[in-house]
Design a protein around this motif. Structure first.
Motif, PDB file in Angstrom:
ATOM      1  N   PHE A  64       0.728  -1.088   0.127  1.00  0.00           N
ATOM      2  CA  PHE A  64       0.128   0.215  -0.021  1.00  0.00           C
ATOM      3  C   PHE A  64       0.933   1.097   0.013  1.00  0.00           C
ATOM      4  O   PHE A  64       1.926   1.099   0.638  1.00  0.00           O
ATOM      5  N   THR A  65       0.509   2.260  -0.723  1.00  0.00           N
ATOM      6  CA  THR A  65       1.156   3.790  -0.612  1.00  0.00           C
ATOM      7  C   THR A  65       0.235   4.723  -0.588  1.00  0.00           C
ATOM      8  O   THR A  65      -0.910   4.417  -1.056  1.00  0.00           O
ATOM      9  N   ASN A  66       0.521   5.717   0.187  1.00  0.00           N
ATOM     10  CA  ASN A  66      -0.207   6.859   0.466  1.00  0.00           C
ATOM     11  C   ASN A  66      -0.432   7.563  -0.713  1.00  0.00           C
ATOM     12  O   ASN A  66       0.270   7.730  -1.554  1.00  0.00           O
TER      13      ASN A  66
ATOM     14  N   LYS B 196      -4.330   5.251   1.900  1.00  0.00           N
ATOM     15  CA  LYS B 196      -3.434   3.913   1.390  1.00  0.00           C
ATOM     16  C   LYS B 196      -4.240   3.158   0.207  1.00  0.00           C
ATOM     17  O   LYS B 196      -5.169   3.042   0.293  1.00  0.00           O
TER      18      LYS B 196
ATOM     19  N   ASP C 257      -3.709   0.249  -2.728  1.00  0.00           N
ATOM     20  CA  ASP C 257      -2.620  -0.820  -3.078  1.00  0.00           C
ATOM     21  C   ASP C 257      -2.334  -0.632  -4.826  1.00  0.00           C
ATOM     22  O   ASP C 257      -2.549   0.423  -5.131  1.00  0.00           O
TER      23      ASP C 257
END
Length: 188
Positions: free
Chosen positions: A143-145, A153, A155
């Motif tokens: 997950f990346t913000n 977040k 995916d």
């Protein structure tokens, strides 16, 4: 999960195909600006390629991390509320929120259109390649913000889907510019 991957793949195909059509438009339309502080279609296309570039830096890095996690035995688990995030991302294609884009995503208007077109084709291929690497659900392992519209977040599938919705937003913008161009031609 295959359904999610298929939806993302179809969104990529549809939006990049639509982008490709804009390069065949007449130069006067591509350069048309209703106001000095509005972008032309040429600039919108350049902006899309710039934004894709920076989104793909994150997507590519996340894809490598997800594949590493899968090799290291992490299990793919899809949260119960997984589809809700896609609905939140869908808002990106509309003009219903405000966001100040970073300066490095501002177009110059000086880029050669064939170069932008080639770059967009590469970006499409890179997105499709990442999806092919993540065909068994591995995209949910990282997950990346995302700060845009407070999405939080995302995916990797959601991040790629965001990229498609950003394109869709600007396709709508280019269609509005085209209508304004046609209306201005009628007035002359």
């Amino acid at each position: 999960m295959r359904n999610v991957i298929q939806v993302v793949r179809e969104a990529l195909l549809t939006n990049f195909r639509e982008l490709d059509n804009w390069f065949d438009k007449e130069p006067a339309l591509l350069d048309f600006k209703p106001d000095r502080d509005q972008w032309s279609i040429r600039e919108v296309l350049e902006h899309i390629s710039l934004t894709n570039y920076f989104l793909l830096l994150i997507i590519n890095k996340s894809t490598r991390r997800a594949l590493d996690r899968k090799r290291n035995g992490h299990t793919v688990v899809v949260p119960a509320d997984y589809q809700e995030k896609f609905s939140q991302i869908d808002v990106i294609s509309s003009k219903s929120f405000g966001w100040v884009r970073p300066e490095h995503m501002e177009p110059t208007g000086l880029k050669d259109m064939q170069e932008v077109k080639a770059l967009l084709k590469q970006q499409y291929a890179q997105c499709m390649y990442n999806l092919s690497l993540l065909k068994n659900g591995e995209g949910v392992l990282v997950f990346t913000n995302m700060s845009v519209n407070h999405l939080g977040k995302l995916d990797i599938y959601q991040y790629i889907y965001f990229l498609t919705k950003h394109i869709e937003r600007h396709i709508r913008q280019m269609k509005r510019l085209e209508r304004e161009y046609e209306e201005s031609a009628v007035l002359i």
